[in-house]
Design a protein around this motif. Structure first.
Motif, PDB file in Angstrom:
ATOM      1  N   THR A 187       0.819  -1.219   0.000  1.00 28.85           N
ATOM      2  CA  THR A 187       0.000   0.000   0.000  1.00 28.85           C
ATOM      3  C   THR A 187       0.851   1.267   0.000  1.00 28.85           C
ATOM      4  O   THR A 187       0.329   2.346   0.225  1.00 28.85           O
ATOM      5  N   ALA A 195      -5.584   3.030   3.486  1.00 26.73           N
ATOM      6  CA  ALA A 195      -6.000   1.941   2.609  1.00 26.73           C
ATOM      7  C   ALA A 195      -5.471   0.620   3.158  1.00 26.73           C
ATOM      8  O   ALA A 195      -4.432   0.565   3.816  1.00 26.73           O
ATOM      9  N   VAL A 215      -2.954  -0.313  -6.413  1.00 28.42           N
ATOM     10  CA  VAL A 215      -3.181   0.981  -5.774  1.00 28.42           C
ATOM     11  C   VAL A 215      -2.062   1.903  -6.236  1.00 28.42           C
ATOM     12  O   VAL A 215      -0.888   1.620  -6.002  1.00 28.42           O
ATOM     13  N   VAL A 405     -10.517   1.407   1.068  1.00 25.45           N
ATOM     14  CA  VAL A 405      -9.956   2.763   1.156  1.00 25.45           C
ATOM     15  C   VAL A 405     -10.918   3.652   1.936  1.00 25.45           C
ATOM     16  O   VAL A 405     -12.103   3.725   1.607  1.00 25.45           O
TER      17      VAL A 405
END
Length: 407
Positions: A187, A195, A215, A405
Motif C-alpha cells: 500500500t 487503505a 493501488v 480505502v
C-alpha cells in the motif's frame, strides 16, 4: 420436427452406474443403476461427500478403494482430463446392517464437465460393476488371494503416482504464490491515504493466482487509482498473465484521462497477451479534493461505496464486457459519483462473494451488510472483519482480493 430432450431422464436411464460430483467431491446426482447397485436411496447419497457415503473398510488395513477414487477425481480437477482407473476392490457397508461389509470389484472412469469459463464444474464418475466376473474367474480362495495381491500392488503404485502429483502441484503452488506476492504491490503507493489490501489464495493447488489488485498515486492533484482484476485459469500461467495486465494498467492509469480510457488501453494490450481472454477488471479514480469517484468496469463485480450515513451503494453504472471479449475493442463507458468525508470504498474479486448454487445477489447482500456494520473501523480492521465473515472457515475454493480505502 424438433423435440426437446429431457437430459435428466436420459441420465437416469443410462445403463450402468453413473454419478455426478461437485469439485468438492459432494454427490450432485446419481442415476438409478448407481443407486440400485450400491444399495442406497437418493437422500443417502446426494448432498453428501464421497468419503462419507463410501468410506474405506475400517476392518481391512489395506483397503484403499475410496482413497484411490478420491485421488483420481482430484487428478481430473487438476488436469481437466479423463482418468481411467485400474481395477479397484471397493468394499461397501450394508446400510441395513452396520459393520457388515460386502466385497465388490469396480472399474471406474472419471471425467470433467467444464463450465463456460473452462473451469471444471462437475465430475462424471462412471463405474463398471465386475464383482461377479472376478468371482467367477477367481475360483478357489488361493486364486482370489493372487488377484487381491495384484490389486494391492496396483493400488500402491497408484498411490505413489498420486503422491508425486501432489508434490508437483504443491511446488507449483509455492512458486506461483511467490510470484504473485512479488508482483502485487504493497500500500506504499497510497501511503498518504488510509487503505488496506488483502489477498487470500484458494485452498488446495487449484484456481490459485489469477486475482490481482493495484493501488497507484495518479498524476495531478490529490488522486488515487484503485483497481482489482481476475484472470481465468490457475497456477504459474495465470500468475504471469496477471502480472502483465496489472503492470499495463498501472502504466495506463498514470497517463489516462479517466478509468475508461485506462481500461481501453488495457483491453488493446490484453488482445495480444495469450491467456488474457475473458479476464475482468474494474478501476476507480478517486479525487480526494473534489470528493468524487470515477469508475469503469470490464466485466467485473461492482465496487461497493459505503457512504458516511451507512448506506451501501454498488457502483454498477459503467459495466462493459470482459477484456478481449470483442475482436475489435470499442471505447468503454465511465460513470462518476460523489461521496462525503468518512465514506469507504471496497473493491474485491469474486472469491469473496460467489458461492456454488447461490445467487450472486445473496453474496453481494452479505458483503453490504458486513461493510455497513464495520464501517466505523479502520481499513485494516474492516478488511480483516469482512474476510472473516464472508470466507468459509476452511478457506475458499477461489482466490480472493480485497482493497479497502477510507475516503
Amino acid at each position: 420436427m424438433t423435440t426437446s430432450i429431457d437430459y435428466r431422464a436420459v441420465f437416469q436411464a443410462l445403463p450402468g452406474m453413473v454419478a455426478l460430483l461437485t469439485p468438492e467431491l459432494v454427490y450432485a446426482d446419481a442415476n438409478e443403476d448407481y443407486l440400485r447397485l450400491v444399495g442406497r436411496q437418493r437422500d443417502q447419497v446426494v448432498g453428501r461427500h464421497l468419503i462419507d457415503v463410501f468410506p474405506d473398510n475400517p476392518n481391512d488395513p489395506a483397503a484403499s478403494g475410496s482413497r484411490n477414487v478420491q485421488s483420481s477425481l482430484y487428478r481430473v480437477l487438476a488436469t481437466g482430463e479423463r482418468d481411467a482407473m485400474a481395477l479397484q476392490r471397493y468394499d461397501i457397508e450394508d446400510p441395513d446392517r452396520p459393520g457388515e461389509w460386502a466385497e465388490r470389484y469396480w472399474s471406474p472412469v472419471n471425467a470433467p464437465v467444464p463450465g463456460p469459463d473452462g473451469k471444471v464444474v462437475l465430475l462424471v464418475h462412471r463405474v463398471e460393476e465386475i464383482t461377479e466376473l472376478i468371482r467367477a474367474r477367481g475360483g478357489p480362495a488361493s486364486s482370489r488371494r493372487l488377484l487381491e495381491a495384484e490389486l494391492y500392488t496396483r493400488a500402491r503404485e497408484l498411490q505413489e503416482v498420486n503422491e508425486r502429483l501432489r508434490q508437483a502441484h504443491a511446488r507449483e503452488r509455492e512458486v506461483a504464490l511467490a510470484l504473485q506476492e512479488a508482483m502485487l504491490p504493497a500500500t506504499r503507493q497510497g501511503r498518504s491515504h488510509r487503505a488496506a489490501v488483502r489477498y487470500r489464495p484458494a485452498i488446495g493447488s487449484l484456481n490459485v493466482c489469477g486475482d490481482w489488485y493495484d493501488v497507484v498515486n495518479l498524476v495531478g492533484g490529490n488522486r488515487l487509482g484503485v483497481s482489482v482484476g481476475d484472470v481465468v485459469g490457475h497456477g504459474l500461467a495465470a500468475s504471469c498473465v496477471m502480472g502483465q495486465l496489472r503492470s499495463a494498467l498501472t502504466a495506463a492509469s498514470r497517463v489516462a484521462l479517466g478509468p475508461a480510457q485506462a481500461l481501453d488501453v488495457l483491453g488493446h494490450y490484453a488482445h495480444v497477451v495469450d491467456g488474457a481472454e475473458s479476464a475482468t477488471a474494474v478501476t476507480t479514480f478517486i479525487d480526494f479534493d473534489e470528493r468524487t469517484i470515477a469508475y469503469s468496469s470490464a466485466g467485473h463485480l461492482p465496487p461497493a461505496l459505503v457512504h458516511a450515513d451507512g448506506r451501501v451503494e454498488f457502483l454498477d453504472r459503467a459495466t462493459d464486457p470482459p477484456l478481449d471479449a470483442r475482436p475489435d475493442p470499442r471505447p468503454r463507458i465511465q460513470a462518476a459519483t460523489r461521496y462525503a468525508e468518512g465514506a469507504t470504498l471496497a473493491l474485491y474479486t469474486d472469491g469473496l462473494v460467489e458461492r456454488r448454487r447461490e445467487d450472486i445477489d445473496t453474496g453481494l447482500a452479505r458483503l453490504a451488510d458486513a461493510l455497513h456494520r464495520h464501517r466505523h473501523a479502520e481499513p485494516e480492521v474492516l478488511a480483516d472483519a469482512v474476510l472473516l465473515e464472508l470466507l468459509p472457515p476452511g478457506g475458499a475454493t477461489d482466490d480472493t482480493a480485497l482493497v479497502v480505502v477510507r475516503l
